[in-house]
Design a protein around this motif. Structure first.
Motif, mmCIF file in Angstrom:
data_model
loop_
_atom_site.group_PDB
_atom_site.id
_atom_site.type_symbol
_atom_site.label_atom_id
_atom_site.label_comp_id
_atom_site.label_asym_id
_atom_site.label_seq_id
_atom_site.Cartn_x
_atom_site.Cartn_y
_atom_site.Cartn_z
ATOM 1 N N ILE A 1 5.220 11.022 2.608
ATOM 2 C CA ILE A 1 5.844 10.298 1.508
ATOM 3 C C ILE A 1 6.386 11.373 0.583
ATOM 4 N N TRP B 1 0.847 -1.196 0.000
ATOM 5 C CA TRP B 1 0.000 0.000 0.000
ATOM 6 C C TRP B 1 0.885 1.250 0.000
ATOM 7 N N LEU B 2 1.932 1.248 0.839
ATOM 8 C CA LEU B 2 2.849 2.387 0.888
ATOM 9 C C LEU B 2 3.662 2.501 -0.401
ATOM 10 N N LYS C 1 -8.001 11.242 -4.972
ATOM 11 C CA LYS C 1 -7.303 10.205 -4.203
ATOM 12 C C LYS C 1 -7.507 10.482 -2.715
ATOM 13 N N ARG D 1 1.481 4.291 -2.844
ATOM 14 C CA ARG D 1 1.430 5.725 -2.526
ATOM 15 C C ARG D 1 2.739 6.407 -2.946
ATOM 16 N N THR D 2 3.859 5.738 -2.722
ATOM 17 C CA THR D 2 5.155 6.302 -3.106
ATOM 18 C C THR D 2 5.237 6.457 -4.621
ATOM 19 N N SER E 1 3.654 14.261 0.101
ATOM 20 C CA SER E 1 2.247 14.045 0.439
ATOM 21 C C SER E 1 2.181 13.696 1.914
ATOM 22 N N ILE F 1 -0.258 11.743 4.900
ATOM 23 C CA ILE F 1 -1.351 10.833 5.225
ATOM 24 C C ILE F 1 -1.468 10.870 6.737
ATOM 25 N N GLY G 1 -7.086 9.144 0.097
ATOM 26 C CA GLY G 1 -6.219 8.691 1.186
ATOM 27 C C GLY G 1 -5.232 9.745 1.669
ATOM 28 N N TYR G 2 -5.084 10.814 0.916
ATOM 29 C CA TYR G 2 -4.092 11.835 1.248
ATOM 30 C C TYR G 2 -4.748 13.009 1.967
ATOM 31 N N GLU H 1 2.767 6.912 -6.628
ATOM 32 C CA GLU H 1 1.887 8.033 -7.002
ATOM 33 C C GLU H 1 2.592 9.373 -6.790
ATOM 34 N N VAL H 2 3.303 9.506 -5.686
ATOM 35 C CA VAL H 2 4.023 10.759 -5.413
ATOM 36 C C VAL H 2 5.163 10.947 -6.412
#
Length: 189
Positions: A147, A53-54, A89, A57-58, A163, A165, A91-92, A60-61
């Motif tokens: 992140i 999951w992380l 998104k 997210r990484t 980002s 979270i 989650g951020y 995406e950033v």
């Protein structure tokens, strides 16, 4: 019944009781060992899922850090785009861009200086993305994980895309992991 028969019956009862107690403790020990091993395996699987999951997210950033208008540092285009990404998104909490001097602007239009943040310095010096230890957000005053990924301009690291979270959101994600009827999960660093 004679005394000898009673004595034999008593010995048989005691032998069966002793065997039952011994079996109980052996089975209990095996069950505890098996349960412990299963919990370790489950924790490893859940940690792997959280790690994936992380990683997403990484990625995406990193993708945002490579957007042409982010590389050009066109703030008038970056802020609205990042604000739209926050809505897309969920989650951020926030996206932000940091210059090499630490000046940062956020997807909500606010600004601050993050030069003293360890994750900013690490990304600027290593040129690699990072999932940072929890910090207190200067914009929202909430506990967050950051992140961050490098922004490359002219072949060198010239900024940071980040980002946040919230720890609450991450905790909610982890709290959905259940073990049995009464088990629960939590994160340690």
């Amino acid at each position: 019944m004679c005394i000898r028969d009673r004595f034999v019956a008593l010995l048989l009862v005691l032998a069966v009781a002793a065997a039952s107690v011994a079996n109980f403790y052996m089975l209990r020990k095996e069950l505890l060992v098996e349960t412990g091993e299963r919990l370790k395996e489950d924790a490893s699987v859940f940690a792997g899922d959280l790690g994936k999951w992380l990683e997403v997210r990484t990625a995406e950033v990193e993708m945002l850090a490579n957007m042409p208008f982010v590389i050009e540092n066109n703030r008038d285009r970056v802020i609205p785009y990042l604000a739209a990404e926050i809505k897309r998104k969920p989650g951020y909490l926030r996206f932000f861009v940091v210059a090499t001097n630490g000046d940062a602007y956020y997807s909500n239009g606010s600004t601050s200086n993050l030069k003293d943040r360890d994750y900013v310095q690490k990304v600027l010096t290593t040129g690699k993305p990072i999932v940072a230890d929890p910090v207190l957000s200067r914009v929202d005053n909430k506990a967050v994980i950051v992140i961050a990924a490098p922004i490359f301009r002219n072949g060198k690291v010239d900024g940071v895309m980040g980002s946040t979270i919230t720890i609450d959101d991450l905790s909610n994600l982890v709290s959905k992991i259940k073990q049995g009827n009464t088990g629960y999960s939590y994160i340690v660093q």
